[in-house]
Design an enzyme around this catalytic site. Structure first.
Site, PDB file in Angstrom:
ATOM      1  N   CYS A 174     -12.229   5.239   4.912  1.00 19.16           N
ATOM      2  CA  CYS A 174     -11.557   5.341   6.210  1.00 19.16           C
ATOM      3  C   CYS A 174     -10.108   5.801   6.078  1.00 19.16           C
ATOM      4  O   CYS A 174      -9.498   6.220   7.063  1.00 19.16           O
ATOM      5  CB  CYS A 174     -11.593   3.997   6.927  1.00 19.16           C
ATOM      6  SG  CYS A 174     -13.253   3.388   7.305  1.00 19.16           S
TER       7      CYS A 174
ATOM      8  N   HIS B  88      -7.065  -1.648   1.455  1.00 13.63           N
ATOM      9  CA  HIS B  88      -7.110  -0.226   1.836  1.00 13.63           C
ATOM     10  C   HIS B  88      -8.523   0.301   1.608  1.00 13.63           C
ATOM     11  O   HIS B  88      -9.097   0.130   0.531  1.00 13.63           O
ATOM     12  CB  HIS B  88      -6.112   0.573   1.009  1.00 13.63           C
ATOM     13  CG  HIS B  88      -6.027   2.017   1.426  1.00 13.63           C
ATOM     14  ND1 HIS B  88      -5.153   2.451   2.415  1.00 13.63           N
ATOM     15  CD2 HIS B  88      -6.707   3.110   1.013  1.00 13.63           C
ATOM     16  CE1 HIS B  88      -5.299   3.757   2.571  1.00 13.63           C
ATOM     17  NE2 HIS B  88      -6.233   4.183   1.727  1.00 13.63           N
ATOM     18  N   CYS B  89      -9.090   0.914   2.632  1.00 12.88           N
ATOM     19  CA  CYS B  89     -10.422   1.526   2.527  1.00 12.88           C
ATOM     20  C   CYS B  89     -10.251   3.001   2.186  1.00 12.88           C
ATOM     21  O   CYS B  89      -9.668   3.757   2.983  1.00 12.88           O
ATOM     22  CB  CYS B  89     -11.201   1.358   3.830  1.00 12.88           C
ATOM     23  SG  CYS B  89     -12.826   2.155   3.794  1.00 12.88           S
TER      24      CYS B  89
ATOM     25  N   CYS C 118      -0.383   3.835   2.872  1.00 14.44           N
ATOM     26  CA  CYS C 118      -0.073   3.494   4.265  1.00 14.44           C
ATOM     27  C   CYS C 118       1.376   3.059   4.449  1.00 14.44           C
ATOM     28  O   CYS C 118       1.816   2.878   5.591  1.00 14.44           O
ATOM     29  CB  CYS C 118      -1.003   2.388   4.753  1.00 14.44           C
ATOM     30  SG  CYS C 118      -2.749   2.847   4.778  1.00 14.44           S
TER      31      CYS C 118
ATOM     32  N   CYS D  30     -19.484  -0.082   5.077  1.00 15.48           N
ATOM     33  CA  CYS D  30     -20.945  -0.134   5.182  1.00 15.48           C
ATOM     34  C   CYS D  30     -21.525   1.241   5.516  1.00 15.48           C
ATOM     35  O   CYS D  30     -21.234   1.798   6.581  1.00 15.48           O
ATOM     36  CB  CYS D  30     -21.350  -1.141   6.261  1.00 15.48           C
ATOM     37  SG  CYS D  30     -23.141  -1.298   6.439  1.00 15.48           S
TER      38      CYS D  30
ATOM     39  N   CYS E  83      -5.615   0.898   5.950  1.00 20.32           N
ATOM     40  CA  CYS E  83      -5.666  -0.501   5.550  1.00 20.32           C
ATOM     41  C   CYS E  83      -6.371  -1.283   6.662  1.00 20.32           C
ATOM     42  O   CYS E  83      -6.036  -1.132   7.839  1.00 20.32           O
ATOM     43  CB  CYS E  83      -4.259  -1.048   5.322  1.00 20.32           C
ATOM     44  SG  CYS E  83      -3.546  -0.565   3.723  1.00 20.32           S
TER      45      CYS E  83
ATOM     46  N   CYS F 172       0.844  -1.188   0.000  1.00 23.73           N
ATOM     47  CA  CYS F 172       0.000   0.000   0.000  1.00 23.73           C
ATOM     48  C   CYS F 172       0.881   1.240   0.000  1.00 23.73           C
ATOM     49  O   CYS F 172       1.609   1.504   0.975  1.00 23.73           O
ATOM     50  CB  CYS F 172      -0.916   0.008   1.225  1.00 23.73           C
ATOM     51  SG  CYS F 172      -2.020   1.451   1.284  1.00 23.73           S
TER      52      CYS F 172
ATOM     53  N   CYS G 216     -16.147   0.701   8.564  1.00 25.22           N
ATOM     54  CA  CYS G 216     -15.576  -0.321   7.702  1.00 25.22           C
ATOM     55  C   CYS G 216     -15.764  -1.682   8.368  1.00 25.22           C
ATOM     56  O   CYS G 216     -15.413  -1.863   9.526  1.00 25.22           O
ATOM     57  CB  CYS G 216     -14.090  -0.037   7.473  1.00 25.22           C
ATOM     58  SG  CYS G 216     -13.472  -0.724   5.943  1.00 25.22           S
TER      59      CYS G 216
END
Length: 279
Positions: free
Chosen positions: A103, A99-100, A89, A114, A106, A86, A120
């Site tokens: 948010c 990775h979100c 990060c 959601c 990771c 990533c 997350c």
């Protein structure tokens, strides 16, 4: 709801409040259980980070990542066979970690972000999310079932209060609408649990050293359930953390020695010119 029988009234209130408490409890845990991020050993050191960023040759960058990853229990790869890294990060991604973008971190065993819980869903709260869906489903079903007989009475003309009729119709419609929606969503996640897949893995199979394998983490129905709910069955229906492991490593299906990711990794490191160290 008006009930003439005192025993019936008590039973209705007890069941209603039990479902309501479980519904609120699981929803609360789904919202306020923060996603777990990879541990420090997966983050690049400052020296490795400088070496990686200053290197312009992609093949050497791959070699640097492989050198770092050899000390970690990482078995999945990118589509091209490289180490999952990533850039935002600055870490080697553990298996099933993603990775979100919402948010901006990771998340271990990320399933999805959601909007219902504004959080997350991953390793730390996936069990709570499943229980939230289950108790929401039961809550809606219970409300619809208890209201339905009054809907029939209004329909047949036994009760004539116009204002109450509107409330009963509205409550029944909302309960059925949410029940149907939740039924499909909960059924889909039950299927995912039975196969030991996340939502992301259902759309894009994890890639191992020997290629993509959508059943790479499938250990069988019982063990798949234990991965999420734990071995203590008395805790399965309670929103208490009981999932197996720490989210960094997950057991995989038994592979033949020729397909063993560890051996394949060692061959890859030798091809990259990296000296072997005893494990």
């Amino acid at each position: 709801v008006t009930l003439s029988n005192p025993v019936e009234k008590v039973a209705y209130l007890v069941i209603f409040h039990i479902l309501f408490v479980l519904f609120v409890w699981t929803y609360w845990k789904s919202i306020f259980t923060l996603p777990v991020q990879p541990g420090k050993k997966y983050h690049m050191s400052y020296a490795d980070q400088e070496r990686y960023e200053n290197e312009e040759r992609p093949e050497v960058q791959r070699q640097i990542l492989a050198e770092i990853a050899r000390k970690l229990p990482v078995y999945t790869r990118t589509g091209s066979g490289g180490i999952r890294f990533c850039d935002r990060c600055q870490l080697i991604k553990p298996d099933r970690c993603h990775h979100c973008s919402v948010c901006a971190i990771c998340v271990l065993k990320m399933d999805h972000h959601c909007p219902w819980v504004n959080n997350c869903i991953g390793f730390s709260n996936y069990k709570f999310f499943l229980l939230f869906l289950a108790y929401s489903l039961l809550y809606c079903l219970y409300i619809a079932a208890t209201v339905f007989k009054y809907f029939v009475k209004y329909w047949t003309g036994e009760l004539t209060n116009g204002r109450s009729k509107f409330h009963v119709l509205f409550l029944l419609f909302v309960a059925i609408m949410f029940f149907v929606s939740l039924l499909f969503l909960f059924g889909y996640h039950c299927w995912l649990v039975s196969r030991n897949r996340s939502t992301l893995e259902a759309f894009s199979a994890p890639v191992f050293q020997n290629g993509p394998d959508k059943n790479g983490f499938n250990l069988g129905f019982v063990k798949n359930l234990q991965q999420v709910f734990g071995e203590e069955k008395k805790l399965w229906l309670l929103p208490i953390a009981s999932s197996q492991g720490d989210g960094h490593f997950f057991p995989m299906r038994a592979l033949s020695e020729a397909q063993n990711p560890l051996l394949a990794n060692e061959e890859q490191w030798e091809d990259d010119g990296i000296e072997e160290e005893p494990h």
